[in-house]
Design a protein around this motif. Structure first.
Motif, PDB file in Angstrom:
ATOM      1  N   ALA A  41       0.830  -1.217   0.000  1.00  0.00           N
ATOM      2  CA  ALA A  41       0.000   0.000   0.000  1.00  0.00           C
ATOM      3  C   ALA A  41       0.860   1.261   0.000  1.00  0.00           C
ATOM      4  O   ALA A  41       0.510   2.250  -0.656  1.00  0.00           O
ATOM      5  CB  ALA A  41      -0.944   0.001   1.197  1.00  0.00           C
ATOM      6  N   ASN A  42       1.981   1.238   0.712  1.00  0.00           N
ATOM      7  CA  ASN A  42       2.881   2.397   0.721  1.00  0.00           C
ATOM      8  C   ASN A  42       3.499   2.619  -0.660  1.00  0.00           C
ATOM      9  O   ASN A  42       3.584   3.749  -1.139  1.00  0.00           O
ATOM     10  CB  ASN A  42       3.996   2.222   1.749  1.00  0.00           C
ATOM     11  N   VAL A  43       3.940   1.532  -1.275  1.00  0.00           N
ATOM     12  CA  VAL A  43       4.550   1.632  -2.595  1.00  0.00           C
ATOM     13  C   VAL A  43       3.531   2.184  -3.595  1.00  0.00           C
ATOM     14  O   VAL A  43       3.851   3.067  -4.406  1.00  0.00           O
ATOM     15  CB  VAL A  43       5.099   0.263  -3.056  1.00  0.00           C
ATOM     16  N   GLU A  44       2.304   1.698  -3.530  1.00  0.00           N
ATOM     17  CA  GLU A  44       1.252   2.181  -4.439  1.00  0.00           C
ATOM     18  C   GLU A  44       0.990   3.670  -4.236  1.00  0.00           C
ATOM     19  O   GLU A  44       0.829   4.411  -5.206  1.00  0.00           O
ATOM     20  CB  GLU A  44      -0.037   1.379  -4.219  1.00  0.00           C
ATOM     21  N   LYS A  45       0.946   4.104  -2.979  1.00  0.00           N
ATOM     22  CA  LYS A  45       0.726   5.525  -2.690  1.00  0.00           C
ATOM     23  C   LYS A  45       1.835   6.382  -3.292  1.00  0.00           C
ATOM     24  O   LYS A  45       1.570   7.384  -3.958  1.00  0.00           O
ATOM     25  CB  LYS A  45       0.691   5.753  -1.166  1.00  0.00           C
ATOM     26  N   MET A  46       3.086   5.995  -3.030  1.00  0.00           N
ATOM     27  CA  MET A  46       4.209   6.780  -3.544  1.00  0.00           C
ATOM     28  C   MET A  46       4.232   6.769  -5.068  1.00  0.00           C
ATOM     29  O   MET A  46       4.479   7.803  -5.690  1.00  0.00           O
ATOM     30  CB  MET A  46       5.525   6.263  -2.964  1.00  0.00           C
ATOM     31  N   HIS A  47       3.976   5.607  -5.644  1.00  0.00           N
ATOM     32  CA  HIS A  47       3.960   5.495  -7.107  1.00  0.00           C
ATOM     33  C   HIS A  47       2.902   6.431  -7.705  1.00  0.00           C
ATOM     34  O   HIS A  47       3.103   7.000  -8.780  1.00  0.00           O
ATOM     35  CB  HIS A  47       3.697   4.049  -7.527  1.00  0.00           C
ATOM     36  N   ALA A  48       1.804   6.628  -6.980  1.00  0.00           N
ATOM     37  CA  ALA A  48       0.728   7.523  -7.429  1.00  0.00           C
ATOM     38  C   ALA A  48       1.029   8.990  -7.122  1.00  0.00           C
ATOM     39  O   ALA A  48       0.214   9.858  -7.438  1.00  0.00           O
ATOM     40  CB  ALA A  48      -0.588   7.120  -6.771  1.00  0.00           C
ATOM     41  N   GLY A  49       2.198   9.256  -6.496  1.00  0.00           N
ATOM     42  CA  GLY A  49       2.569  10.632  -6.194  1.00  0.00           C
ATOM     43  C   GLY A  49       1.954  11.170  -4.913  1.00  0.00           C
ATOM     44  O   GLY A  49       1.927  12.378  -4.693  1.00  0.00           O
ATOM     45  N   ILE A  50       1.497  10.272  -4.046  1.00  0.00           N
ATOM     46  CA  ILE A  50       0.881  10.664  -2.783  1.00  0.00           C
ATOM     47  C   ILE A  50       1.901  10.482  -1.662  1.00  0.00           C
ATOM     48  O   ILE A  50       2.389   9.371  -1.436  1.00  0.00           O
ATOM     49  CB  ILE A  50      -0.376   9.815  -2.486  1.00  0.00           C
ATOM     50  N   PRO A  51       2.246  11.568  -0.949  1.00  0.00           N
ATOM     51  CA  PRO A  51       3.217  11.437   0.147  1.00  0.00           C
ATOM     52  C   PRO A  51       2.686  10.532   1.261  1.00  0.00           C
ATOM     53  O   PRO A  51       1.487  10.512   1.540  1.00  0.00           O
ATOM     54  CB  PRO A  51       3.382  12.864   0.666  1.00  0.00           C
ATOM     55  N   LEU A  52       3.586   9.801   1.887  1.00  0.00           N
ATOM     56  CA  LEU A  52       3.211   8.965   3.012  1.00  0.00           C
ATOM     57  C   LEU A  52       2.977   9.825   4.249  1.00  0.00           C
ATOM     58  O   LEU A  52       3.630  10.845   4.440  1.00  0.00           O
ATOM     59  CB  LEU A  52       4.307   7.940   3.323  1.00  0.00           C
ATOM     60  N   THR A  53       2.057   9.381   5.085  1.00  0.00           N
ATOM     61  CA  THR A  53       1.794  10.036   6.365  1.00  0.00           C
ATOM     62  C   THR A  53       2.566   9.296   7.456  1.00  0.00           C
ATOM     63  O   THR A  53       3.093   8.189   7.230  1.00  0.00           O
ATOM     64  CB  THR A  53       0.296   9.986   6.701  1.00  0.00           C
ATOM     65  N   ASP A  54       2.597   9.882   8.636  1.00  0.00           N
ATOM     66  CA  ASP A  54       3.205   9.187   9.767  1.00  0.00           C
ATOM     67  C   ASP A  54       2.535   7.837   9.989  1.00  0.00           C
ATOM     68  O   ASP A  54       3.208   6.840  10.242  1.00  0.00           O
ATOM     69  CB  ASP A  54       3.103  10.024  11.043  1.00  0.00           C
ATOM     70  N   ALA A 115      17.280  11.712 -13.292  1.00  0.00           N
ATOM     71  CA  ALA A 115      18.071  10.756 -14.069  1.00  0.00           C
ATOM     72  C   ALA A 115      17.787   9.305 -13.676  1.00  0.00           C
ATOM     73  O   ALA A 115      18.226   8.384 -14.364  1.00  0.00           O
ATOM     74  CB  ALA A 115      19.561  11.050 -13.889  1.00  0.00           C
ATOM     75  N   ARG A 116      17.041   9.092 -12.596  1.00  0.00           N
ATOM     76  CA  ARG A 116      16.788   7.736 -12.088  1.00  0.00           C
ATOM     77  C   ARG A 116      15.570   7.139 -12.781  1.00  0.00           C
ATOM     78  O   ARG A 116      14.546   7.795 -12.917  1.00  0.00           O
ATOM     79  CB  ARG A 116      16.575   7.807 -10.575  1.00  0.00           C
ATOM     80  N   HIS A 117      15.705   5.890 -13.176  1.00  0.00           N
ATOM     81  CA  HIS A 117      14.609   5.202 -13.850  1.00  0.00           C
ATOM     82  C   HIS A 117      14.307   3.893 -13.137  1.00  0.00           C
ATOM     83  O   HIS A 117      15.182   3.274 -12.549  1.00  0.00           O
ATOM     84  CB  HIS A 117      14.970   4.916 -15.313  1.00  0.00           C
ATOM     85  N   GLY A 118      13.048   3.477 -13.179  1.00  0.00           N
ATOM     86  CA  GLY A 118      12.666   2.184 -12.632  1.00  0.00           C
ATOM     87  C   GLY A 118      12.437   2.155 -11.133  1.00  0.00           C
ATOM     88  O   GLY A 118      12.351   1.093 -10.549  1.00  0.00           O
ATOM     89  N   HIS A 119      12.351   3.311 -10.500  1.00  0.00           N
ATOM     90  CA  HIS A 119      12.094   3.362  -9.058  1.00  0.00           C
ATOM     91  C   HIS A 119      10.691   3.893  -8.837  1.00  0.00           C
ATOM     92  O   HIS A 119      10.222   4.750  -9.579  1.00  0.00           O
ATOM     93  CB  HIS A 119      13.127   4.259  -8.363  1.00  0.00           C
ATOM     94  N   PHE A 120      10.018   3.393  -7.797  1.00  0.00           N
ATOM     95  CA  PHE A 120       8.624   3.778  -7.572  1.00  0.00           C
ATOM     96  C   PHE A 120       8.458   5.186  -7.024  1.00  0.00           C
ATOM     97  O   PHE A 120       7.356   5.709  -6.991  1.00  0.00           O
ATOM     98  CB  PHE A 120       7.917   2.777  -6.652  1.00  0.00           C
ATOM     99  N   PHE A 121       9.529   5.824  -6.567  1.00  0.00           N
ATOM    100  CA  PHE A 121       9.411   7.150  -5.952  1.00  0.00           C
ATOM    101  C   PHE A 121       9.482   8.221  -7.034  1.00  0.00           C
ATOM    102  O   PHE A 121      10.534   8.437  -7.628  1.00  0.00           O
ATOM    103  CB  PHE A 121      10.540   7.361  -4.933  1.00  0.00           C
ATOM    104  N   PRO A 122       8.375   8.927  -7.288  1.00  0.00           N
ATOM    105  CA  PRO A 122       8.409   9.976  -8.315  1.00  0.00           C
ATOM    106  C   PRO A 122       9.053  11.260  -7.783  1.00  0.00           C
ATOM    107  O   PRO A 122       8.922  11.583  -6.600  1.00  0.00           O
ATOM    108  CB  PRO A 122       6.925  10.199  -8.636  1.00  0.00           C
ATOM    109  N   ARG A 123       9.739  11.963  -8.642  1.00  0.00           N
ATOM    110  CA  ARG A 123      10.486  13.132  -8.178  1.00  0.00           C
ATOM    111  C   ARG A 123       9.585  14.259  -7.690  1.00  0.00           C
ATOM    112  O   ARG A 123      10.037  15.109  -6.946  1.00  0.00           O
ATOM    113  CB  ARG A 123      11.471  13.604  -9.235  1.00  0.00           C
ATOM    114  N   GLN A 124       8.298  14.250  -8.044  1.00  0.00           N
ATOM    115  CA  GLN A 124       7.413  15.302  -7.543  1.00  0.00           C
ATOM    116  C   GLN A 124       7.189  15.194  -6.034  1.00  0.00           C
ATOM    117  O   GLN A 124       6.708  16.131  -5.412  1.00  0.00           O
ATOM    118  CB  GLN A 124       6.075  15.366  -8.294  1.00  0.00           C
ATOM    119  N   LEU A 125       7.563  14.064  -5.426  1.00  0.00           N
ATOM    120  CA  LEU A 125       7.441  13.917  -3.978  1.00  0.00           C
ATOM    121  C   LEU A 125       8.655  14.464  -3.218  1.00  0.00           C
ATOM    122  O   LEU A 125       8.655  14.482  -1.986  1.00  0.00           O
ATOM    123  CB  LEU A 125       7.243  12.445  -3.597  1.00  0.00           C
ATOM    124  N   LEU A 126       9.656  14.941  -3.941  1.00  0.00           N
ATOM    125  CA  LEU A 126      10.863  15.440  -3.282  1.00  0.00           C
ATOM    126  C   LEU A 126      10.557  16.605  -2.340  1.00  0.00           C
ATOM    127  O   LEU A 126      11.111  16.688  -1.250  1.00  0.00           O
ATOM    128  CB  LEU A 126      11.924  15.849  -4.312  1.00  0.00           C
TER     129      LEU A 126
END
Length: 171
Positions: A41-54, A115-126
């Motif tokens: 569920a965490n991976v899906e959230k991040m992949h969708a560009g949704i920041p994780l909560t505490d 420059a990173r490819h293939g990772h579930f963390f999208p850069r818009q979450l930086l």
């Protein structure tokens, strides 16, 4: 006495995985990547560009802390560990864990994420990572290392400043 644990922390894109794996390889120690402890569920959230909560993070952090507590061999583990309260959970069972903070500018890390490819963390979450980041306080006894240098130099600096032993392949 328990065997040493090095906990490498920093925002996504700071180089935790690469540096942690290289350091563990140099030392001949076990290695664990925090991303492997995330529930789907965490991976899906991040992949969708949704920041994780505490609330999203607590089970993940407890799983990493449990892994750290169970280690009977020296190990390196990576985790963003953005907030002090997260680091406190991680270090509760292993207060002897050595904390390494990979410190870098938002611009440098954004370029790396682009420059990173293939990772579930999208850069818009930086932005959310930097908003949550609480750099370690002096009482956390963290080693801060600038990531504005080659990866090999970062690993060498961590090895030298933590006064770690050489692994079997370096003897």
């Amino acid at each position: 006495m328990q065997n040493p644990i090095v906990l490498i922390m920093g925002v996504s894109g700071s180089g935790k995985t690469t540096i942690g794996a290289m350091l563990a390889g140099r030392l001949g120690w076990k290695y664990a990547e925090a991303d492997d402890f995330h529930p789907p569920a965490n991976v899906e959230k991040m992949h969708a560009g949704i920041p994780l909560t505490d609330e999203d993070r607590w089970p993940w952090l407890r799983a990493i802390a449990t892994w750290m507590a169970e280690q009977t061999d020296p190990a390196v583990v990576t985790c963003s560990a953005l907030k002090r309260k997260y680091r406190d959970v991680l270090r509760e069972p292993r207060p002897d864990a050595r904390l390494v903070y990979l410190d870098g500018s938002k611009e440098l890390i954004a370029a790396r994420l682009a420059a990173r490819h293939g990772h579930f963390f999208p850069r818009q979450l930086l932005d959310s990572q930097f908003a949550d980041l609480e750099p370690p306080a002096p009482d956390e006894d963290a080693l801060a290392v600038s990531i504005d240098q080659p990866i090999e130099a970062i690993v060498e600096e961590i090895h030298r400043r933590l006064d770690l032993p050489d692994g079997p392949s370096r003897r």
